[in-house]
Design a protein around this motif. Sequence first.
Motif, PDB file in Angstrom:
ATOM      1  N   PRO A  21       0.787  -1.240   0.000  1.00 50.99           N
ATOM      2  CA  PRO A  21       0.000   0.000   0.000  1.00 50.99           C
ATOM      3  C   PRO A  21       0.816   1.284   0.000  1.00 50.99           C
ATOM      4  CG  PRO A  21      -0.142  -1.085   2.132  1.00 50.99           C
ATOM      5  CD  PRO A  21       0.556  -2.041   1.216  1.00 50.99           C
ATOM      6  N   GLU A  22       2.085   1.214   0.373  1.00 52.96           N
ATOM      7  CA  GLU A  22       2.920   2.430   0.378  1.00 52.96           C
ATOM      8  C   GLU A  22       3.587   2.589  -0.988  1.00 52.96           C
ATOM      9  OE1 GLU A  22       4.068   2.056   5.099  1.00 52.96           O
ATOM     10  OE2 GLU A  22       4.854   0.649   3.630  1.00 52.96           O
ATOM     11  N   GLY A  23       2.736   2.760  -1.998  1.00 49.51           N
ATOM     12  CA  GLY A  23       3.170   2.636  -3.384  1.00 49.51           C
ATOM     13  C   GLY A  23       4.124   3.689  -3.889  1.00 49.51           C
ATOM     14  N   LYS A  24       4.227   4.819  -3.203  1.00 48.00           N
ATOM     15  CA  LYS A  24       5.107   5.880  -3.696  1.00 48.00           C
ATOM     16  C   LYS A  24       6.538   5.755  -3.210  1.00 48.00           C
ATOM     17  CE  LYS A  24       4.233   9.415  -0.115  1.00 48.00           C
ATOM     18  NZ  LYS A  24       3.391   8.630   0.783  1.00 48.00           N
ATOM     19  N   ASP A  25       6.799   4.834  -2.296  1.00 43.46           N
ATOM     20  CA  ASP A  25       8.139   4.656  -1.749  1.00 43.46           C
ATOM     21  C   ASP A  25       9.025   3.940  -2.769  1.00 43.46           C
ATOM     22  OD1 ASP A  25      10.327   3.178  -0.183  1.00 43.46           O
ATOM     23  OD2 ASP A  25       9.446   4.415   1.390  1.00 43.46           O
ATOM     24  N   THR A  26      10.188   4.488  -3.048  1.00 39.27           N
ATOM     25  CA  THR A  26      11.058   3.915  -4.080  1.00 39.27           C
ATOM     26  C   THR A  26      11.535   2.506  -3.727  1.00 39.27           C
ATOM     27  OG1 THR A  26      12.967   5.057  -3.097  1.00 39.27           O
ATOM     28  CG2 THR A  26      11.844   6.155  -4.926  1.00 39.27           C
ATOM     29  N   ARG A  27      11.704   2.232  -2.433  1.00 37.66           N
ATOM     30  CA  ARG A  27      12.099   0.877  -2.017  1.00 37.66           C
ATOM     31  C   ARG A  27      10.994  -0.125  -2.342  1.00 37.66           C
ATOM     32  NH1 ARG A  27      12.880   2.374   4.113  1.00 37.66           N
ATOM     33  NH2 ARG A  27      11.041   3.571   3.465  1.00 37.66           N
ATOM     34  N   ILE A  28       9.772   0.294  -2.109  1.00 38.14           N
ATOM     35  CA  ILE A  28       8.614  -0.561  -2.378  1.00 38.14           C
ATOM     36  C   ILE A  28       8.496  -0.829  -3.878  1.00 38.14           C
ATOM     37  CG2 ILE A  28       6.094  -0.657  -2.301  1.00 38.14           C
ATOM     38  CD1 ILE A  28       7.385  -1.084   0.428  1.00 38.14           C
ATOM     39  N   ALA A 127       7.007   0.533   5.589  1.00 32.54           N
ATOM     40  CA  ALA A 127       8.175   1.286   5.137  1.00 32.54           C
ATOM     41  C   ALA A 127       8.025   2.770   5.453  1.00 32.54           C
ATOM     42  CB  ALA A 127       8.377   1.098   3.634  1.00 32.54           C
ATOM     43  N   GLU A 128       6.780   3.260   5.452  1.00 35.25           N
ATOM     44  CA  GLU A 128       6.510   4.665   5.727  1.00 35.25           C
ATOM     45  C   GLU A 128       5.612   4.865   6.945  1.00 35.25           C
ATOM     46  OE1 GLU A 128       4.790   6.088   2.076  1.00 35.25           O
ATOM     47  OE2 GLU A 128       6.747   6.676   1.275  1.00 35.25           O
ATOM     48  N   ASN A 129       5.056   3.790   7.462  1.00 35.93           N
ATOM     49  CA  ASN A 129       4.113   3.877   8.568  1.00 35.93           C
ATOM     50  C   ASN A 129       4.602   3.053   9.757  1.00 35.93           C
ATOM     51  OD1 ASN A 129       1.413   5.252   7.537  1.00 35.93           O
ATOM     52  ND2 ASN A 129       2.211   3.992   5.862  1.00 35.93           N
ATOM     53  N   SER A 130       4.174   3.443  10.939  1.00 40.92           N
ATOM     54  CA  SER A 130       4.583   2.744  12.152  1.00 40.92           C
ATOM     55  C   SER A 130       3.934   1.368  12.237  1.00 40.92           C
ATOM     56  CB  SER A 130       4.191   3.566  13.385  1.00 40.92           C
ATOM     57  OG  SER A 130       2.773   3.596  13.517  1.00 40.92           O
ATOM     58  N   THR A 131       4.540   0.512  13.053  1.00 39.00           N
ATOM     59  CA  THR A 131       3.946  -0.793  13.312  1.00 39.00           C
ATOM     60  C   THR A 131       2.530  -0.641  13.858  1.00 39.00           C
ATOM     61  OG1 THR A 131       6.080  -1.845  13.746  1.00 39.00           O
ATOM     62  CG2 THR A 131       4.140  -2.894  14.713  1.00 39.00           C
ATOM     63  N   LEU A 311       6.894  -3.890   8.115  1.00 43.45           N
ATOM     64  CA  LEU A 311       8.277  -3.599   7.762  1.00 43.45           C
ATOM     65  C   LEU A 311       8.849  -2.571   8.727  1.00 43.45           C
ATOM     66  CD1 LEU A 311       7.713  -3.076   3.936  1.00 43.45           C
ATOM     67  CD2 LEU A 311       9.078  -4.930   4.901  1.00 43.45           C
ATOM     68  N   SER A 312      10.145  -2.581   8.900  1.00 42.10           N
ATOM     69  CA  SER A 312      10.800  -1.485   9.595  1.00 42.10           C
ATOM     70  C   SER A 312      10.852  -0.282   8.664  1.00 42.10           C
ATOM     71  CB  SER A 312      12.218  -1.886  10.002  1.00 42.10           C
ATOM     72  OG  SER A 312      12.972  -0.748  10.372  1.00 42.10           O
ATOM     73  N   ARG A 313      10.693   0.910   9.232  1.00 37.24           N
ATOM     74  CA  ARG A 313      10.812   2.102   8.392  1.00 37.24           C
ATOM     75  C   ARG A 313      12.240   2.299   7.881  1.00 37.24           C
ATOM     76  NH1 ARG A 313       7.448   6.125  12.195  1.00 37.24           N
ATOM     77  NH2 ARG A 313       7.917   4.471  13.681  1.00 37.24           N
ATOM     78  N   GLY A 314      13.186   1.575   8.461  1.00 32.02           N
ATOM     79  CA  GLY A 314      14.559   1.601   7.970  1.00 32.02           C
ATOM     80  C   GLY A 314      14.880   0.464   7.024  1.00 32.02           C
TER      81      GLY A 314
END
Length: 331
Positions: A21-28, A127-131, A311-314
């Motif tokens: 769902p965090e589709g804009k993140d380059t890692r994703i 990746a962009e959101n907290s647990t 995921l971890s945000r790191g």
Amino acid sequence: MGFIERMKTEARAKMLKLVLPEGKDTRIISAAKILIDENLVSEVALVGDEDVIKKSADEAGVKLADRIVIVNPLKSPKLDDYAKEYFELRKSKGITLDQAAEEIKDVLHWGAMMVRKGDSNAMVAGAENSTGAVASASLKVIKTADGVKNASSCFVMDKPGSEWGYQGSMIFSDCGFIIDPTAEQLADIVIAAADSCRCFLLTEPKIAMLSFSTKGSASHETVDRVTEALEIVKKSHPQLEIDGELQLDAAVVAGVGQKKAPGSAVAGYANTLIFPNLNAGNIGYKLTQRFGGFDAYGPIFQGFAKPVSDLSRGCNINDVVNISLATINKK
């Protein structure tokens, strides 16, 4: 064959759908391309605005493949259906249909609803959101599995060729979800971790409930909580091989286990470790990873009705790929 290679083999046989769902993140985006290029999933859905995701893909140097789909909740023909479903799930909490229509547009809630409705088989986020945010959306929409009140998480700790656990792999739980579990929550962690052991290690669990005490060697309310949880599990799941309370060495070193807990079928041979709280679990897996040289895969959520993980945000790209593989293979 190591854990991840086995996950890849299983994934290629299943060819399931994954939502990130965090589709804009380059890692994703980069991880989605790897998953598609290696034929590990049949489809990856990236949730978000099309223009923003395409711009991020350009920045990452990724050409979006045919089986990477962009889902914009604001434009989706499924918005009304998803909103109504979410309203039914949350109306007892006082939510209105208009509020449901707004909340479901959040990418985490949307991704979770895709899994609930069968439009995707699994979700991975964080990746962009907290647990906490990932867990909250998952609990609201996907819910826990039948018979499980409390969701939790596990790590697969893997060191092929080592003497520990089952063929060098172990389940550690809970290392990322419930901070200070009650006895009832610990019991739910045990039951979910047993399922994770069968799924990921392909063997029956030998479960050690860890403590600073072994079989009454010390007295404290935290020890009592562990032994209470043990009794709950023994009554509800008498077929499980489980013992406690056990110190770590008694749980995994045969000689120590036989001395400290004689007659135990688990002591010295555990493949699934249940930590008494999140302090111990988080420290324990990181010590095993950093000092022991184990690969740590997780946190993989467990106890949910359908597969979802954090995921971890790191995290890096490989972390996203690996957790995605474990999650889509979660039974």
